[in-house]
Design a protein around this motif. Structure first.
Motif, short mmCIF file in Angstrom:
data_model
loop_
_atom_site.label_atom_id
_atom_site.label_comp_id
_atom_site.label_asym_id
_atom_site.label_seq_id
_atom_site.Cartn_x
_atom_site.Cartn_y
_atom_site.Cartn_z
N PHE A 167 0.83 -1.20 0.00
CA PHE A 167 0.00 0.00 0.00
C PHE A 167 0.87 1.26 0.00
O PHE A 167 0.61 2.22 -0.73
N SER A 168 1.91 1.24 0.82
CA SER A 168 2.82 2.39 0.88
C SER A 168 3.53 2.60 -0.45
O SER A 168 3.67 3.73 -0.92
N ALA A 169 3.98 1.51 -1.05
CA ALA A 169 4.68 1.61 -2.34
C ALA A 169 3.78 2.17 -3.43
O ALA A 169 4.21 2.97 -4.25
N ILE A 170 2.52 1.75 -3.44
CA ILE A 170 1.57 2.26 -4.44
C ILE A 170 1.38 3.76 -4.24
O ILE A 170 1.43 4.54 -5.19
N GLU A 171 1.18 4.16 -2.99
CA GLU A 171 0.98 5.58 -2.72
C GLU A 171 2.21 6.40 -3.07
O GLU A 171 2.11 7.45 -3.69
N THR A 172 3.39 5.92 -2.69
CA THR A 172 4.60 6.71 -2.95
C THR A 172 5.01 6.66 -4.42
O THR A 172 5.80 7.51 -4.86
N SER A 173 4.48 5.71 -5.18
CA SER A 173 4.81 5.67 -6.62
C SER A 173 4.33 6.92 -7.33
O SER A 173 4.88 7.30 -8.37
N ALA A 174 3.35 7.59 -6.78
CA ALA A 174 2.79 8.80 -7.41
C ALA A 174 3.51 10.07 -6.97
O ALA A 174 3.22 11.14 -7.51
N ASN A 175 4.42 9.97 -6.02
CA ASN A 175 5.13 11.17 -5.54
C ASN A 175 5.82 11.89 -6.68
O ASN A 175 6.54 11.29 -7.47
N GLY A 176 5.57 13.18 -6.75
CA GLY A 176 6.17 14.01 -7.79
C GLY A 176 5.40 14.03 -9.10
O GLY A 176 5.82 14.68 -10.06
N TYR A 177 4.28 13.33 -9.15
CA TYR A 177 3.45 13.30 -10.35
C TYR A 177 2.13 14.01 -10.05
O TYR A 177 1.74 14.16 -8.89
N PRO A 178 1.41 14.44 -11.09
CA PRO A 178 0.13 15.13 -10.86
C PRO A 178 -0.88 14.31 -10.04
O PRO A 178 -1.72 14.87 -9.35
N SER A 179 -0.79 13.01 -10.09
CA SER A 179 -1.73 12.15 -9.37
C SER A 179 -1.40 12.00 -7.88
O SER A 179 -2.19 11.40 -7.13
N GLU A 180 -0.29 12.54 -7.44
CA GLU A 180 0.14 12.36 -6.05
C GLU A 180 -0.96 12.72 -5.05
O GLU A 180 -1.22 11.98 -4.11
N ARG A 181 -1.60 13.82 -5.26
CA ARG A 181 -2.65 14.28 -4.34
C ARG A 181 -3.83 13.30 -4.30
O ARG A 181 -4.44 13.08 -3.26
N ASP A 182 -4.15 12.71 -5.45
CA ASP A 182 -5.27 11.77 -5.51
C ASP A 182 -4.95 10.43 -4.87
O ASP A 182 -5.84 9.78 -4.29
N ILE A 183 -3.71 10.00 -4.96
CA ILE A 183 -3.31 8.68 -4.48
C ILE A 183 -2.94 8.70 -2.99
O ILE A 183 -3.16 7.72 -2.28
N ARG A 184 -2.39 9.81 -2.51
CA ARG A 184 -1.98 9.90 -1.10
C ARG A 184 -3.16 9.59 -0.18
O ARG A 184 -4.24 10.13 -0.31
N GLY A 185 -2.96 8.67 0.73
CA GLY A 185 -4.00 8.30 1.69
C GLY A 185 -5.02 7.31 1.17
O GLY A 185 -5.99 7.00 1.86
N LEU A 186 -4.81 6.81 -0.02
CA LEU A 186 -5.78 5.91 -0.65
C LEU A 186 -6.10 4.70 0.22
O LEU A 186 -7.23 4.23 0.28
#
Length: 98
Positions: free
Chosen positions: A61-80
């Motif tokens: 779960f953490s890896a999926i969330e952090t995979s979006a770091n630095g991308y436009p989707s980061e805000r949407d994925i964080r805390g998923l």
């Protein structure tokens, strides 16, 4: 023959064949990235015998969330996965001895 376009083919791949370019393209097109070994079909296949299942799920779960770091989707994925309690013993499948 497994291919990246076919989901079952992707699940059968080794994580080592995933290049940074493949990972980057996945995050740009899907918003996140999941390694083949992190797919539900692979995790579920060994869930009944995996003594570290909760720890593994938390890491995935953490890896999926952090995979979006630095991308436009980061805000949407964080805390998923914030609502998933991977520390609960109730999340484990019962074994023959429990």
């Amino acid at each position: 023959m497994p291919t990246l376009a076919h989901p079952l083919g992707y699940a059968q791949l080794s994580d080592v064949v995933i290049t940074p370019e493949i990972r980057d393209d996945a995050v740009k097109t899907k918003g996140y990235f999941i390694y083949p070994s992190q797919l539900f079909v692979r995790v579920a296949a060994s869930a009944n015998t995996n003594e570290s299942l909760n720890t593994e799920l938390a890491a995935i779960f953490s890896a999926i969330e952090t995979s979006a770091n630095g991308y436009p989707s980061e805000r949407d994925i964080r805390g998923l996965f914030a609502d998933f309690d991977t520390t609960s013993k109730r999340a484990r499948m019962p074994t023959a001895t429990t």
